[in-house]
Design a protein around this motif. Structure first.
Motif, PDB file in Angstrom:
ATOM      1  N   MET A   1       0.819  -1.259  -0.062  1.00 34.59           N
ATOM      2  CA  MET A   1      -0.345  -0.011   0.087  1.00 34.59           C
ATOM      3  C   MET A   1       0.890   1.371   0.071  1.00 34.59           C
ATOM      4  SD  MET A   1      -3.203  -0.254  -0.343  1.00 34.59           S
ATOM      5  CE  MET A   1      -3.910   1.008   0.168  1.00 34.59           C
TER       6      MET A   1
ATOM      7  N   LEU B   1      -8.815  -1.105  -2.992  1.00 32.07           N
ATOM      8  CA  LEU B   1      -7.887  -0.595  -1.920  1.00 32.07           C
ATOM      9  C   LEU B   1      -7.587   0.768  -2.057  1.00 32.07           C
ATOM     10  CD1 LEU B   1      -6.149  -3.533  -0.054  1.00 32.07           C
ATOM     11  CD2 LEU B   1      -8.293  -2.611   0.219  1.00 32.07           C
TER      12      LEU B   1
ATOM     13  N   ALA C   1      -8.746   3.933   0.441  1.00 32.77           N
ATOM     14  CA  ALA C   1      -7.690   4.614   0.897  1.00 32.77           C
ATOM     15  C   ALA C   1      -7.781   6.252   0.624  1.00 32.77           C
ATOM     16  CB  ALA C   1      -6.447   4.019   0.619  1.00 32.77           C
TER      17      ALA C   1
ATOM     18  N   ILE D   1     -12.210  -7.825   2.666  1.00 35.56           N
ATOM     19  CA  ILE D   1     -12.463  -7.834   1.167  1.00 35.56           C
ATOM     20  C   ILE D   1     -12.968  -9.196   0.837  1.00 35.56           C
ATOM     21  CG2 ILE D   1     -10.513  -6.206   0.868  1.00 35.56           C
ATOM     22  CD1 ILE D   1      -8.734  -8.439   0.335  1.00 35.56           C
TER      23      ILE D   1
ATOM     24  N   ALA E   1      -8.328  -6.944  -4.369  1.00 37.08           N
ATOM     25  CA  ALA E   1      -7.811  -5.531  -3.568  1.00 37.08           C
ATOM     26  C   ALA E   1      -7.351  -4.657  -4.701  1.00 37.08           C
ATOM     27  CB  ALA E   1      -6.552  -5.872  -2.783  1.00 37.08           C
TER      28      ALA E   1
ATOM     29  N   VAL F   1      -7.651  -3.813   6.839  1.00 32.15           N
ATOM     30  CA  VAL F   1      -8.033  -4.739   5.981  1.00 32.15           C
ATOM     31  C   VAL F   1      -7.940  -6.216   6.393  1.00 32.15           C
ATOM     32  CG1 VAL F   1      -7.881  -5.574   3.451  1.00 32.15           C
ATOM     33  CG2 VAL F   1      -7.186  -3.068   4.347  1.00 32.15           C
TER      34      VAL F   1
ATOM     35  N   TYR G   1      -8.860 -10.430   5.317  1.00 29.62           N
ATOM     36  CA  TYR G   1      -9.503 -11.163   4.162  1.00 29.62           C
ATOM     37  C   TYR G   1      -9.960 -12.421   4.987  1.00 29.62           C
ATOM     38  CZ  TYR G   1      -9.425 -14.244   0.149  1.00 29.62           C
ATOM     39  OH  TYR G   1      -9.851 -14.976  -0.727  1.00 29.62           O
TER      40      TYR G   1
END
Lengths: 237, 738
Positions: free
Chosen positions: B398, B631, B635, B649, B663, B707, B709
């Motif tokens: 990220m 994402l 963000a 997600i 993502a 985040v 999963y």
């Protein structure tokens, strides 16, 4: 009761000022081409922003030497309220109606963004109803807005209450980060000694309607509203 | 040296033969110069015209479509909007400041040509990679300054745009400008010379030698010889332009202006002959009347100079003085250079002596240039590339993506533009994908320009349809309905069958979207010969779509800034489509794989859901989900609001198998929206009614971007830290931040 909004070649915030006076403040005003200026029938003057004469030589200097400004000087002497916004401030400084000079921004780039202003003097026609320390949010948009004046003269201004607006952070503190252009002592706007002539770099006319503000604010009305009130008083005289 | 080479002309042998046949004689040198600029690709669209016919141009709001200086839309109450797009690629690659500034100047004149006042500019910019090339940094910095200085001084706000960095633009940057204008229906003026006896008046800048052969220069590859190319770039003068804007608007109001056109590409030769052609008339021009900047100018130089800040007015007979007074008020030079005639010929005189005499039709109608097509080999090969599995943590990925110039905040750019002048900018750059301009208290315009050369490189059809869909999603996200589009098609040399194949696929992509969504194309531009001067490799195919939207109620205006405790929903399905994504590019440096395909039905379902959700008042903020994937979209909303988010997600509507696909895939037809907890089920119902996939995936709250999963935590980042990285990435590259 009427306000004159003076247009020089290159002025480009004229319609915006006219719009706010007419549609928001319901204050009668005329857009006047610089060659057709006759201020006798007006009770207040706005010198709007833009790039008069393309900012050639130096921002505001050519307009400062125009016949229109001779009349503005006379109106100032008569005590009429005169507001210079952005390029209008530059013209007032170049005509010596206001102290100081506006130099190229410290970062050397044009800056357009919303800033926080603190009202530091309430002894002008444009801030009289406000409390000292009031915070106002408005946008700036200029390349030459770095306020400059000799140190002893600045102290003088301070003493006489001629420093009207300063760039501050959200809490109202004058910090380096909240100063967008490198102005001395974060100065954003000043007045003459009488308090009837004020110039500021930020744009109150762009901050007078909630729909245009990222904060849903209309702080520009604090300044333009005080101006409107003064104009009403002047007109009654 | 042949006569053609001496004049610097680029007419081919077969074009010269056609001229001979159509005239029945040899053309003289001046005539050839004039035909040369008119028949250039830039002016004549000789390679593209037949394909552009695929685009639908009519619609209920369309007053004027392609073929004019700008498209004209009816937005009710007698108000009209004009819309146009232009590029100034070659000039900007040589002289980034002057090239970009005159690009802005040119499009302002296009909007002005219809008698409308320019109210907003957007620009779409493409450069090489700044981390690899000081040249790209230099181009970037000075292009931005050129746009800023010109737009700011003329008082037209630059309200939006996009900037993209890709090595294929290293030596051929793309500088595209979009402009909107407004006016009243009764004041529209056309670029036409209809009435014999009317005067042809040239106003504004004096004519000099700058910009000679600018069109032919735009219609071939850069020569690589700097000095030779630089004289073809014009000189900007925004102060004069501001006076031209005011004088033109004032002149149009008199009713004495019978025709109006800007002088840009091809100078007087093109401008005047096109007006005569449109009016089925002729013109008689006297060159000694043209106000000049330089001495000893040759007749062909006067005719084809592209000196800036000039307009041609056709003024009603006997009204020359009234209009002249307005020009004088604004300090503008003007000269009466000729008369409209009924001869259907363009006659040019020098001190009374005829120096050129051409049928207008020969001048304006170029010979079509048929082109071959061939699908490039690389497309199938790169299509097989697989994106590797990620090895780094999502936190690290990220941060890398947020600091890549393509995804980083563009604040450094738009802060240099006055985006507030005009007191109209209700949704400002950086606050949403599209910008919103107030027209009246209850009427707003939304506008957005989009491109994606990475997608178009591998799949020009889906890539092109996709960018138009993306631009429309951005328009819908701020509460508007798309009402028109203009396109700009930028490719390499059309003589290369592989380049021409990508061009034809691209036009097909736009045409299919426009037809399926009943979105009229009201204008556009084609720019060929965009190649690297050193390698001669074509740029990645770069079609652009600029879309105009209308908002008919102030209550519908939205931005991408969520509030605390808003729940987050994804609308539309994520697919396994990491091909040519920003993730693939930034993290692995690979190019290829499955590029997002556009499913028209799914696109319609998603768009309708968001549009209706806003109108019912269910949706509080919206972000289009495209470049960088889900994402990055979430963000951005965190960084804009300063709020954290918690999302799972695994809950996303998705047919993808890997978590990084969910993502970062750039699948089309998706939005990230927010609403209150209570309204979330109503949005799900609305989506299901429209046939759109939709699930709640999390909440905006706190200060951390979290985040997960399913049950696995993938990322946990401080929003403040992310924001710092995102906002300082470009300033750091430009040496403006610590």
């Amino acid at each position: 009761m009427k306000v004159a909004i003076i247009r020089f070649p290159g002025t480009n915030c004229d319609f915006d000022a006219y719009h706010v006076l007419k549609n928001v403040l319901h204050l009668p005003s005329d857009l006047i081409w610089h060659e057709e200026v006759d201020l006798r029938k007006y009770d207040g003057v706005i010198l709007p922003g833009g790039f008069s004469y393309g900012d050639h030589l130096r921002a505001g200097i050519i307009a400062a030497h125009s016949p229109a400004m001779t009349q503005v000087k006379k109106a100032a002497e008569e005590g009429k309220p005169i507001l210079g916004i952005c390029n209008g401030f530059q013209i007032l400084a170049e005509s010596e109606l206001l102290p100081g000079a506006l130099l190229r921004n410290a970062g050397l780039r044009f800056v357009c963004k919303w800033v926080n202003l603190r009202v530091d003097s309430t002894s002008t026609f444009f801030t009289s109803g406000l409390k000292k320390g009031t915070l106002l949010r408005m946008p700036i948009a200029h390349g030459e807005g770095r306020y400059f004046l000799g140190e002893s003269e600045i102290k003088n201004l301070e003493r006489k209450g001629q420093i009207v607006f300063r760039y501050v952070d959200e809490k109202g503190n004058t910090t380096e980060n909240s100063n967008p252009n490198g102005s001395l002592f974060n100065i954003a706007g000043v007045s003459n000694e009488k308090g009837n002539v004020v110039g500021l770099m930020p744009h109150p006319e762009r901050a007078s309607e909630k729909i245009l503000s990222p904060f849903g604010s209309s702080d520009g009305l604090a300044v333009l509203g005080a101006f409107a009130k003064t104009v009403e008083v002047m007109a009654r005289k | 040296m042949s006569q053609l080479e001496m004049l610097g002309l680029s007419l081919t042998e077969s074009e010269r033969a056609a001229i001979r046949r159509r005239l029945g004689r040899e053309a003289n040198a001046l005539e050839l110069s004039m035909i040369d600029v008119e028949w250039s690709e830039h002016c004549s669209y000789k390679s593209s015209k037949h394909l552009l016919k695929l685009l639908p141009t009519k619609g209920e709001r369309v007053l004027l479509g392609p073929g004019y200086d700008a498209g004209v839309l009816d937005i009710g109450d007698g108000d009209i909007v004009t819309l146009h797009i232009e590029s100034h690629n070659h000039p900007s690659a040589i002289d980034p400041y002057g090239g970009a500034a005159t690009g802005v100047g040119g499009i302002l004149r296009d909007i002005l040509s219809l008698g409308t006042r320019p109210i907003a500019l957007l620009d779409s910019l493409r450069f090489g990679r700044m981390d690899r090339s000081p040249n790209s940094k230099w181009l970037f910095q000075h292009v931005i300054r050129g746009i800023a200085d010109y737009g700011n001084c003329t008082g037209v706000p630059t309200v939006g745009g996009e900037v993209d960095f890709d090595s294929s633009f290293e030596r051929n940057c793309l500088v595209d400008v979009v402009c909107l204008g407004i006016g009243k229906k009764e004041d529209i003026v056309l670029a036409v010379a209809k009435n014999p006896g009317d005067s042809v008046v040239l106003v504004g800048g004096s004519t000099g030698r700058d910009g000679i052969h600018g069109t032919t220069f735009a219609s071939r590859d850069l020569s690589g010889k700097d000095s030779e190319d630089r004289s073809a770039v014009q000189i900007p003068d925004p102060f004069t332009k501001k006076q031209i804007i005011e004088a033109t608007i004032e002149a149009v109001k008199t009713g004495y202006v019978a025709g109006l056109k800007d002088l840009g590409a091809g100078g007087i030769a093109c401008g005047v002959s096109e007006m005569a052609y449109a009016g089925n008339t002729g013109v008689d021009i006297e060159l000694s009347n043209v106000h000049l900047r330089e001495t000893n100018m040759q007749s062909h130089e006067i005719m084809i100079s592209e000196s800036q800040e000039r307009m041609v007015f056709v003024i009603k007979k006997g009204r020359e003085e009234a209009i002249g007074k307005i020009f004088k008020k604004y300090g503008l030079l003007y000269s009466i250079i000729g008369k409209v005639t009924d001869t259907k010929r363009m006659i040019v005189r020098q001190n009374g002596k005829v120096v050129a005499d051409l049928p207008v039709e020969v001048l304006v109608r170029a010979e079509p240039a048929p082109r071959d097509v061939k699908k490039p080999k690389y497309i199938d090969e790169l299509g097989k590339v697989e994106t590797p599995e990620p090895k780094e943590s999502l936190d690290l990925i990220m941060m890398k993506m947020l600091s890549s110039p393509n995804l980083a905040s563009k604040r450094w750019v738009y802060q240099q533009y006055d985006h507030e002048v005009g007191a109209r900018t209700a949704v400002k750059p950086g606050h949403a994908g599209a910008s919103v301009l107030r027209i009246t208290d209850e009427k707003f315009l939304a506008t957005k320009v989009d491109g994606n050369p990475k997608h178009c490189y591998l799949d020009p059809y889906n890539g092109t349809a996709g960018i138009l869909a993306e631009a429309c999603r951005n328009i819908i996200a701020v509460g508007a309905e798309p009402i028109a589009m203009v396109d700009h098609l930028q490719f390499g040399n059309p003589g290369n069958p592989e380049v021409y194949w990508t061009f034809s696929e691209s036009v097909r992509g736009f045409a299919d979207y426009c037809n399926k969504f009943k979105l009229p194309c009201v204008g556009g531009k084609v720019s060929f010969y965009n190649e690297d001067v050193q390698t001669h490799a074509a740029i990645k195919p770069t079609p652009l779509a600029a879309v105009l939207g209308l908002i008919e109620k102030a209550d519908y205006v939205r931005n991408a800034i969520p509030s605390e405790d808003n729940v987050i929903l994804q609308i539309g399905e994520t697919k396994s489509e990491l091909g040519c994504s920003e993730y693939q590019n930034q993290i692995f440096g690979t190019v290829g794989g499955r590029v997002p395909k556009l499913d028209f039905a799914a696109e319609k379902a998603s768009q309708r859901t968001v549009s209706e959700g806003i109108r019912i008042g269910l949706i509080s903020s919206v972000n289009d989900c495209s470049s960088g994937g889900l994402l990055i979209a979430v963000a951005e909303m965190c960084m804009l609001s300063g709020l954290g988010s918690t999302i799972d997600i695994a809950k996303c509507p998705s047919s993808a198998k890997r978590w990084d696909e969910i993502a970062f895939s750039e699948s089309h037809s998706r939005f990230v929206i927010t609403t209150s907890k209570a309204n979330s089920p109503r949005i799900a119902e609305l989506a299901s009614k429209n046939g759109a996939k939709c699930t709640e995936i999390g909440t905006f709250k706190g200060k951390i971007f979290d985040v997960v999963y399913a049950n696995k935590k993938l990322a946990s980042l401080s929003v403040e830290k992310m924001k710092h990285e995102w906002e300082t990435a470009i300033p750091r590259l430009m040496g403006d931040a610590k």
